[in-house]
Each structure stands twice: as C-alpha cells, then as structure tokens.
Design an enzyme around this catalytic site. Structure first.
Site, PDB file in Angstrom:
ATOM      1  N   CYS A   6       0.795  -1.044   0.601  1.00 18.06           N
ATOM      2  CA  CYS A   6      -0.233  -0.337   0.059  1.00 18.06           C
ATOM      3  C   CYS A   6       1.287   1.220   0.395  1.00 18.06           C
ATOM      4  O   CYS A   6       0.834   2.224  -1.248  1.00 18.06           O
ATOM      5  CB  CYS A   6      -0.792  -0.198   1.607  1.00 18.06           C
ATOM      6  SG  CYS A   6      -2.147  -0.484   0.926  1.00 18.06           S
ATOM      7  N   ASP A  29      11.293  -5.658  -8.655  1.00 18.35           N
ATOM      8  CA  ASP A  29      10.795  -6.225  -7.339  1.00 18.35           C
ATOM      9  C   ASP A  29      12.627  -5.815  -7.184  1.00 18.35           C
ATOM     10  O   ASP A  29      13.924  -6.950  -7.339  1.00 18.35           O
ATOM     11  CB  ASP A  29      10.907  -8.547  -7.779  1.00 18.35           C
ATOM     12  CG  ASP A  29      10.694  -9.432  -6.634  1.00 18.35           C
ATOM     13  OD1 ASP A  29       9.673  -9.320  -6.336  1.00 18.35           O
ATOM     14  OD2 ASP A  29      11.874  -9.182  -5.093  1.00 18.35           O
ATOM     15  N   HIS A  99      -0.911  -9.400  -6.020  1.00 18.37           N
ATOM     16  CA  HIS A  99       0.425  -8.977  -7.176  1.00 18.37           C
ATOM     17  C   HIS A  99       0.799  -9.330  -7.720  1.00 18.37           C
ATOM     18  O   HIS A  99       0.699 -10.603  -7.717  1.00 18.37           O
ATOM     19  CB  HIS A  99       1.799  -8.515  -6.144  1.00 18.37           C
ATOM     20  CG  HIS A  99       2.538  -9.373  -5.586  1.00 18.37           C
ATOM     21  ND1 HIS A  99       2.350  -9.347  -3.623  1.00 18.37           N
ATOM     22  CD2 HIS A  99       3.913 -10.119  -5.227  1.00 18.37           C
ATOM     23  CE1 HIS A  99       2.835 -10.645  -3.619  1.00 18.37           C
ATOM     24  NE2 HIS A  99       3.678 -11.064  -4.072  1.00 18.37           N
TER      25      HIS A  99
HETATM   26  P1  AMP Z   1       4.754 -13.433  -2.842  1.00 19.92           P
HETATM   27  O1  AMP Z   1       5.487 -14.807  -2.885  1.00 19.92           O
HETATM   28  O2  AMP Z   1       4.642 -13.612  -4.086  1.00 19.92           O
HETATM   29  O3  AMP Z   1       4.779 -12.636  -2.031  1.00 19.92           O
HETATM   30  O4  AMP Z   1       6.465 -12.697  -3.835  1.00 19.92           O
HETATM   31  C1  AMP Z   1       6.618 -10.664  -2.530  1.00 19.92           C
HETATM   32  C2  AMP Z   1       7.952 -10.423  -3.163  1.00 19.92           C
HETATM   33  O5  AMP Z   1       8.125  -9.385  -3.178  1.00 19.92           O
HETATM   34  C3  AMP Z   1       9.233 -10.645  -3.194  1.00 19.92           C
HETATM   35  O6  AMP Z   1       9.779 -11.538  -4.796  1.00 19.92           O
HETATM   36  C4  AMP Z   1      10.041 -10.060  -2.762  1.00 19.92           C
HETATM   37  O7  AMP Z   1      11.277 -10.080  -3.115  1.00 19.92           O
HETATM   38  C5  AMP Z   1       8.804  -8.696  -2.928  1.00 19.92           C
HETATM   39  N1  AMP Z   1       9.206  -7.667  -1.900  1.00 19.92           N
HETATM   40  C6  AMP Z   1       9.041  -7.600  -0.430  1.00 19.92           C
HETATM   41  N2  AMP Z   1       9.336  -6.551  -0.120  1.00 19.92           N
HETATM   42  C7  AMP Z   1      10.003  -5.372  -1.446  1.00 19.92           C
HETATM   43  C8  AMP Z   1      10.465  -3.809  -1.820  1.00 19.92           C
HETATM   44  N3  AMP Z   1      10.176  -3.147  -0.650  1.00 19.92           N
HETATM   45  N4  AMP Z   1      10.768  -3.635  -3.109  1.00 19.92           N
HETATM   46  C9  AMP Z   1       9.997  -4.555  -3.598  1.00 19.92           C
HETATM   47  N5  AMP Z   1      10.006  -5.707  -3.825  1.00 19.92           N
HETATM   48  C10 AMP Z   1       9.587  -6.199  -2.806  1.00 19.92           C
HETATM   49 ZN    ZN Z   2      -1.570  -3.536   1.425  1.00 15.85          ZN
END
Ligand code: AMP
Ligand code: ZN
Length: 114
Positions: A6, A29, A99
C-alpha cells in the site's frame, strides 16, 4: 494501517515506478529471480485473489492490461514472459497485498511445484 505494498503503491514510501495508472503501479522486485522481475500491484488493498469481492474483480483485468503495456514499454512483449500470482499460504504468498510477478529476459524453465 497500510501494508508495505500500500505504501509503495501510493507514494508513502518512495520507490522507482516502472509503470503507473490510476489503479495500478509496477516496480522492480527487490530480490529478482530473472533478468527482468517486475511486481504489478493495485493501489487498492486486497490481501489476495481470494479477498477480492466479485464486484471488484475487474481489477484483475486492469492488472493484466497494465502487464501488456509494461511488456511493450520494456521491449519483451515479443520474446514473452511469465506472469505469476502466489495466493495464500500454500501458494507461497509472503506479502499480503495482491501482486503479480512478471518475469522476463530469458527462457523460463518448466513450472515446478516448489
Ligand atoms: P510473494 O512471495 O508472491 O508474496 O512475493 C513477494 C515478493 O515481494 C518477493 O519476490 C519479494 O522479493 C518482494 N518484495 C518484498 N518487499 C519488497 C519491496 N519493499 N520492494 C520490492 N520488492 C519487494
Ligand atoms: Zn496493502
């Protein structure tokens, strides 16, 4: 309280956006698993696909429409790409704000379950 996505999607935490429209943003990512690894995120908070009310399901089309634009803007529409949504515990979802992962820049391996 706003979750991390968010905050990123609504400018409360600064990040470089690779795409933005009125409903959706995309950013890189932080732990890329492919040469191009973009996350496409709605500005509105929905924890997962399972948490989107039927009347709001059009946001999924908005996300996919954004993905097509991103693929063209970044030059990988022709070679192709993989779109992944992890949903819930068994889907491996770690961030509870829906996402879509867009992976590109190399041929992907066959899908595996873990
Ligand atoms: P999921 O396992 O599908 O929930 O993927 C979450 C993804 O978000 C992972 O690939 C993380 O590397 C990525 N992620 C988490 N925090 C951030 C952030 N602050 N900026 C960019 N990517 C993020
Ligand atoms: Zn959110």
């Amino acid at each position: 309280m706003d979750c991390i996505f968010c905050k990123l999607a609504n400018g409360k935490i600064e990040t470089e956006l690779v795409y933005e429209d009125d409903k959706v943003v995309a950013f890189n990512d932080m732990n890329p698993v492919a040469p191009i690894h973009i996350l496409v995120v709605p500005k509105e908070h929905y924890a997962s696909l399972e948490d989107i009310p039927e009347e709001d399901i059009g946001i999924i089309a908005d996300i996919h429409s954004a993905i097509k634009k991103i693929s063209r803007m970044n030059g990988f529409s022709k070679d192709g790409y993989r779109v992944i949504n992890n949903c819930g515990k068994d889907g491996g979802q770690e961030v509870d704000h829906i996402h879509y992962h867009v992976l590109a820049g190399k041929p992907m391996k066959k899908l595996i379950s873990e």
